[in-house]
Design a protein around this motif. Sequence first.
Motif, PDB file in Angstrom:
ATOM      1  N   GLU A   1      -9.448  16.079  10.455  1.00 49.89           N
ATOM      2  CA  GLU A   1      -9.887  17.481  10.454  1.00 49.89           C
ATOM      3  C   GLU A   1      -8.967  18.348  11.317  1.00 49.89           C
ATOM      4  OE1 GLU A   1     -14.708  16.802   9.763  1.00 49.89           O
ATOM      5  OE2 GLU A   1     -13.891  17.022  11.798  1.00 49.89           O
ATOM      6  N   THR A   2      -8.535  17.818  12.452  1.00 48.27           N
ATOM      7  CA  THR A   2      -7.644  18.576  13.333  1.00 48.27           C
ATOM      8  C   THR A   2      -6.298  18.817  12.664  1.00 48.27           C
ATOM      9  OG1 THR A   2      -8.713  17.620  15.286  1.00 48.27           O
ATOM     10  CG2 THR A   2      -6.554  18.629  15.604  1.00 48.27           C
ATOM     11  N   MET A   3      -5.764  17.795  12.002  1.00 48.34           N
ATOM     12  CA  MET A   3      -4.498  17.962  11.284  1.00 48.34           C
ATOM     13  C   MET A   3      -4.625  19.020  10.195  1.00 48.34           C
ATOM     14  SD  MET A   3      -2.977  14.111  10.792  1.00 48.34           S
ATOM     15  CE  MET A   3      -2.376  13.144  12.177  1.00 48.34           C
ATOM     16  N   ALA A   4      -5.737  18.980   9.452  1.00 50.23           N
ATOM     17  CA  ALA A   4      -5.936  19.944   8.367  1.00 50.23           C
ATOM     18  C   ALA A   4      -6.101  21.358   8.914  1.00 50.23           C
ATOM     19  CB  ALA A   4      -7.154  19.548   7.542  1.00 50.23           C
ATOM     20  N   GLN A   5      -6.848  21.492  10.000  1.00 48.77           N
ATOM     21  CA  GLN A   5      -7.103  22.815  10.574  1.00 48.77           C
ATOM     22  C   GLN A   5      -5.824  23.470  11.078  1.00 48.77           C
ATOM     23  OE1 GLN A   5      -9.901  22.792  13.818  1.00 48.77           O
ATOM     24  NE2 GLN A   5      -9.520  24.936  14.361  1.00 48.77           N
ATOM     25  N   TRP A   6      -4.976  22.680  11.734  1.00 50.92           N
ATOM     26  CA  TRP A   6      -3.771  23.237  12.351  1.00 50.92           C
ATOM     27  C   TRP A   6      -2.522  23.047  11.497  1.00 50.92           C
ATOM     28  CZ3 TRP A   6      -4.176  26.364  16.426  1.00 50.92           C
ATOM     29  CH2 TRP A   6      -5.374  26.320  17.157  1.00 50.92           C
ATOM     30  N   LYS A   7      -2.704  22.437  10.322  1.00 47.22           N
ATOM     31  CA  LYS A   7      -1.591  22.245   9.381  1.00 47.22           C
ATOM     32  C   LYS A   7      -0.418  21.513  10.032  1.00 47.22           C
ATOM     33  CE  LYS A   7      -2.690  26.224   6.443  1.00 47.22           C
ATOM     34  NZ  LYS A   7      -4.029  26.463   7.032  1.00 47.22           N
ATOM     35  N   VAL A   8      -0.735  20.386  10.659  1.00 46.67           N
ATOM     36  CA  VAL A   8       0.287  19.533  11.260  1.00 46.67           C
ATOM     37  C   VAL A   8       0.140  18.133  10.677  1.00 46.67           C
ATOM     38  CG1 VAL A   8       0.449  20.851  13.395  1.00 46.67           C
ATOM     39  CG2 VAL A   8      -1.207  18.980  13.232  1.00 46.67           C
ATOM     40  N   SER A   9       1.201  17.355  10.763  1.00 53.69           N
ATOM     41  CA  SER A   9       1.175  16.011  10.189  1.00 53.69           C
ATOM     42  C   SER A   9       1.148  14.919  11.249  1.00 53.69           C
ATOM     43  CB  SER A   9       2.389  15.805   9.276  1.00 53.69           C
ATOM     44  OG  SER A   9       3.592  15.998   9.997  1.00 53.69           O
ATOM     45  N   ALA A  10       1.120  15.313  12.517  1.00 49.74           N
ATOM     46  CA  ALA A  10       1.051  14.331  13.600  1.00 49.74           C
ATOM     47  C   ALA A  10       0.503  15.006  14.849  1.00 49.74           C
ATOM     48  CB  ALA A  10       2.420  13.724  13.884  1.00 49.74           C
ATOM     49  N   LEU A  11      -0.105  14.205  15.713  1.00 55.09           N
ATOM     50  CA  LEU A  11      -0.707  14.724  16.940  1.00 55.09           C
ATOM     51  C   LEU A  11      -0.354  13.816  18.116  1.00 55.09           C
ATOM     52  CD1 LEU A  11      -4.286  15.333  15.497  1.00 55.09           C
ATOM     53  CD2 LEU A  11      -2.664  17.139  16.117  1.00 55.09           C
ATOM     54  N   PRO A  12       0.082  14.388  19.240  1.00 55.85           N
ATOM     55  CA  PRO A  12       0.234  13.568  20.441  1.00 55.85           C
ATOM     56  C   PRO A  12      -1.142  13.072  20.898  1.00 55.85           C
ATOM     57  CG  PRO A  12       1.389  15.671  20.661  1.00 55.85           C
ATOM     58  CD  PRO A  12       0.506  15.776  19.459  1.00 55.85           C
ATOM     59  N   VAL A  13      -1.167  11.887  21.437  1.00 52.08           N
ATOM     60  CA  VAL A  13      -2.400  11.329  21.998  1.00 52.08           C
ATOM     61  C   VAL A  13      -2.250  11.350  23.518  1.00 52.08           C
ATOM     62  CG1 VAL A  13      -3.958   9.356  22.061  1.00 52.08           C
ATOM     63  CG2 VAL A  13      -2.668   9.862  19.969  1.00 52.08           C
ATOM     64  N   LEU A  14      -3.225  11.975  24.187  1.00 49.23           N
ATOM     65  CA  LEU A  14      -3.121  12.198  25.626  1.00 49.23           C
ATOM     66  C   LEU A  14      -4.149  11.385  26.396  1.00 49.23           C
ATOM     67  CD1 LEU A  14      -2.722  16.099  25.677  1.00 49.23           C
ATOM     68  CD2 LEU A  14      -0.969  14.340  25.329  1.00 49.23           C
ATOM     69  N   GLU A  15      -3.792  11.149  27.659  1.00 47.57           N
ATOM     70  CA  GLU A  15      -4.683  10.443  28.574  1.00 47.57           C
ATOM     71  C   GLU A  15      -4.715  11.210  29.888  1.00 47.57           C
ATOM     72  OE1 GLU A  15      -5.265   5.819  29.103  1.00 47.57           O
ATOM     73  OE2 GLU A  15      -3.479   6.484  30.189  1.00 47.57           O
ATOM     74  N   GLY A  16      -5.857  11.210  30.553  1.00 46.18           N
ATOM     75  CA  GLY A  16      -5.960  11.859  31.854  1.00 46.18           C
ATOM     76  C   GLY A  16      -5.717  13.351  31.772  1.00 46.18           C
ATOM     77  N   GLU A  17      -4.804  13.850  32.611  1.00 48.95           N
ATOM     78  CA  GLU A  17      -4.525  15.281  32.703  1.00 48.95           C
ATOM     79  C   GLU A  17      -3.518  15.768  31.671  1.00 48.95           C
ATOM     80  OE1 GLU A  17      -6.142  17.384  34.750  1.00 48.95           O
ATOM     81  OE2 GLU A  17      -7.380  15.640  35.229  1.00 48.95           O
ATOM     82  N   GLY A  18      -3.119  14.895  30.768  1.00 44.84           N
ATOM     83  CA  GLY A  18      -2.188  15.325  29.730  1.00 44.84           C
ATOM     84  C   GLY A  18      -0.970  14.445  29.575  1.00 44.84           C
ATOM     85  N   ARG A  19      -1.064  13.196  30.022  1.00 43.89           N
ATOM     86  CA  ARG A  19       0.068  12.279  29.869  1.00 43.89           C
ATOM     87  C   ARG A  19       0.101  11.740  28.444  1.00 43.89           C
ATOM     88  NH1 ARG A  19       1.063   6.791  30.599  1.00 43.89           N
ATOM     89  NH2 ARG A  19      -1.129   6.435  31.142  1.00 43.89           N
ATOM     90  N   VAL A  20       1.276  11.785  27.822  1.00 46.23           N
ATOM     91  CA  VAL A  20       1.431  11.332  26.438  1.00 46.23           C
ATOM     92  C   VAL A  20       1.473   9.809  26.407  1.00 46.23           C
ATOM     93  CG1 VAL A  20       2.886  11.391  24.380  1.00 46.23           C
ATOM     94  CG2 VAL A  20       2.682  13.431  25.821  1.00 46.23           C
ATOM     95  N   ILE A  21       0.549   9.219  25.656  1.00 49.53           N
ATOM     96  CA  ILE A  21       0.519   7.754  25.555  1.00 49.53           C
ATOM     97  C   ILE A  21       0.840   7.273  24.143  1.00 49.53           C
ATOM     98  CG2 ILE A  21      -1.075   7.445  27.473  1.00 49.53           C
ATOM     99  CD1 ILE A  21      -3.329   7.139  25.400  1.00 49.53           C
ATOM    100  N   GLY A  22       0.942   8.195  23.199  1.00 49.68           N
ATOM    101  CA  GLY A  22       1.255   7.802  21.833  1.00 49.68           C
ATOM    102  C   GLY A  22       1.242   9.000  20.909  1.00 49.68           C
TER     103      GLY A  22
END
Length: 237
Positions: free
Chosen positions: A30-51
């Motif tokens: 749903e988030t991809m469709a709403q924002w018209k993106v094909s990938a999303l960063p996955v965050l942990e804690g205060e915003g560290r990219v983990i995947g």
Amino acid sequence: MGRTPHIVSDVMTQTVVAVGRDARFKEIVETMAQWKVSALPVLEGEGRVIGVVSEADLLPKEEYRGSDPERLEQLRRLDDTRKASALTAGELMTTPAFTVHAGATIAQAARMMAHASVKRLPVVDAAGMLQGIVSRADLLKVFLRSDEELAEEIRRDIIRHVFAVAHEDMQVTVENGVAMLSGHMSNTSLIPLAARLIRAVEGVVDVTFDVTGPTPVGARSAHTSSPEAGADLTGRA
């Protein structure tokens, strides 16, 4: 563009849509469709990219629907079969994520994308915290610079400072991103250096020369039979 883009922070998108490790499968779609993106960063804690979770990570859910792959197929595509039963971003994501720092050059980011076969890179700081995202389209923005802007940068940063000729002796024109230097060059052995420097200008597609000057030692010109005579050097370097 207000100034010459050289590094990732000049072209990246700063407003980034991301999800947490526990985001559910349907929420991701749903988030991809709403924002018209094909990938999303996955965050942990205060915003560290983990995947990063992409459409490619989600598709196995549909691909293996109602099917029971043979054992050999399961072993060959173990990662895909695992993702077919995944429910959260943490289970679906590709990790570790390929990331880039904001201070990396645009060329470095392009090489990273090509090496990793990805379409975008999360931009992170030294602690791995998300700062933005840069896509292939962002990197290509440098080619939107006008011909006039490119010509002025070549005159200002290369011709005036590198070559020992009066500014008016060398003419710089740019058409469709292709730069041409014409006029008299007192030291034609500098043509290869000029070509490298001009090609390094962000937004330049190619460079050609139509210059006159002394024939470099050991070189022969179609218009002269001796090194002492003036040479007419045209074409690409």
